[in-house]
Design an enzyme around this catalytic site. Structure first.
Site, PDB file in Angstrom:
ATOM      1  CG  ASP A  11      -2.213   0.649   1.466  1.00 53.94           C
ATOM      2  OD1 ASP A  11      -2.067   1.740   0.478  1.00 53.94           O
ATOM      3  OD2 ASP A  11      -3.364   1.122   1.739  1.00 53.94           O
ATOM      4  CG  ASP A 105      -3.440   3.493  -3.291  1.00 51.61           C
ATOM      5  OD1 ASP A 105      -4.722   2.782  -3.451  1.00 51.61           O
ATOM      6  OD2 ASP A 105      -3.681   4.871  -2.264  1.00 51.61           O
ATOM      7  CD  GLU A 106      -5.458  -1.725  -1.283  1.00 58.15           C
ATOM      8  OE1 GLU A 106      -5.722  -3.123   0.658  1.00 58.15           O
ATOM      9  OE2 GLU A 106      -6.425  -1.239  -1.607  1.00 58.15           O
TER      10      GLU A 106
END
Length: 394
Positions: A11, A105-106
């Site tokens: 993350d 974003d992960e």
């Protein structure tokens, strides 16, 4: 004997704020709010410095500014975030054999089997350092035997850290954490558990499974598995997935169209949110209806590329109308979205006003971050969508 699973969760910390700080270093160390106008806008993302004041994403900007009057508001730039996400994705693609991008974003990475050739934790550390070195963005990761524990390890490692939970240590890691740390466990479920003294995950581990199923239905099994570190969820490459679907089997055959429609709407919302998390759009919509005599029919239609409930839900209702026969009780229903391709459909937290965001919040209990993880569209309100638990599948 199958290989021990080794799953990494990545993350990017305060992703949008971190990207803005690359372009404007004066923002470093200050409370920063990414989002719309100060009068009617909402917070799309905020820095850790702002979070200390109780600010969180999707909060009305006016409320955020009351909590932290000296916060700096930055109008977000979509292009910057897409470019930064693409940079990170390319580094991961070059570094590992199998990964799943679940949001802007992960990521999840499957290292299973690689421990015969590499120290997986060391390799993961090197990937993280490469991302930091080449993009200048802070990043955290967790590693364990399943996706849920890996994700929770990431959350404990933040900001800008890393944490490995070895095989056999999952329950000990989870036990002292509050139950609200379990991904997907909302406030309403927590409120049902607190009166029974179930506050920590360790309390859930010690709770009788039958008791949990009594108060939560099939969702009780889901929670019990998570609390005990049981998660067989696979890391699925988005390029390999051509369709997503979900089904629900009724305990008793049903002829109540209102209830059937309610459940179909809820399943459609669940699948649409999955599409957005995976940067996917669907161009074919289908429902499956299995009648009491086990005869199964499928209705489908082509649709414009979308991942939006306000387009998908009317289509599902129309397909149900085509399949409906009031004289034939139904045993199972399902929804499938197919002909998937890469692409974004997102509610724009930079543009939507406070009132609309409040409506989205009220109808979706998953607090997505900006991008693919965003607050859901308020579809199905008129038929009580949230009476259906998306985890109650046959």
């Amino acid at each position: 004997m199958s290989a021990k699973r080794i799953i990494m969760h990545i993350d990017l910390d305060s992703f949008f704020v971190s990207v803005e700080r690359k372009f404007d270093p004066s923002l470093i160390g200050k409370p920063v709010l990414i989002g719309g106008a100060a009068d009617r806008g909402v917070v799309a993302s905020c820095s850790y410095e702002a979070r200390k004041f109780g600010i969180h994403s999707a909060m009305p900007m006016k409320q955020a500014m009351r909590l932290c009057p000296h916060a700096i508001i930055v109008r977000g730039a979509h292009g910057r975030y897409s470019e930064a996400s693409a940079e990170v994705t390319e580094i991961i693609r070059q570094s590992v054999p199998l990964y799943q991008k679940t949001s802007v974003d992960e990521f999840y990475i499957d290292y299973t089997g690689m421990d015969r050739f590499h120290n997986c934790y060391q390799h993961a550390s090197e990937v993280r350092q490469r991302v930091i070195r080449e993009t200048g963005l802070p990043i955290s990761f967790g590693m364990s035997s399943g996706k849920t524990v890996a994700k929770m390890a990431t959350n404990q490692a933040k900001p800008n850290g890393q944490l490995y939970i070895p095989h056999g240590k999952e329950k000990a890691f989870l036990a002292p954490l509050n139950i609200n740390k379990i991904p997907g466990l909302g406030e309403s479920t927590a409120a049902k558990l607190y009166p029974y003294g179930i506050e920590k995950i360790g309390d859930l581990q010690r709770t009788n499974l039958k008791f949990l199923e009594t108060i939560l239905g099939k969702y009780g099994r889901f929670l019990w598995d998570k609390a005990n570190g049981i998660d067989e969820g696979e890391v699925v490459s988005a390029s390999e997935r051509k369709s997503i679907s979900t089904e629900h089997t009724f305990h008793a055959n049903i002829s109540d169209r209102q209830k059937i429609e309610t459940i179909l709407v809820s399943m459609t919302e669940e699948l649409a949110s999955k599409l957005r998390r995976e940067n996917k759009l669907a161009s074919c919509l289908a429902i499956k209806v299995r009648y009491a005599n086990f005869e199964t029919h499928t209705q489908q239609e082509k649709i414009a590329l979308t991942a939006a409930e306000h387009i998908l839900i009317p289509g599902v209702k129309n397909l149900l109308t085509s399949a409906w026969n009031s004289n034939r009780p139904i045993r199972l229903i399902g929804v499938r979205l197919s002909n998937l391709c890469s692409g974004l459909y997102q509610i724009n937290l930079f543009e939507d006003n406070e009132e609309r965001i409040k409506l989205y919040q009220a109808m979706d209990k998953i607090n997505f971050k900006f991008g693919e993880k965003t607050v859901c569209r308020a579809a199905g309100m008129e038929i009580g969508t949230r009476n259906f638990n998306p985890f109650m599948r046959g």
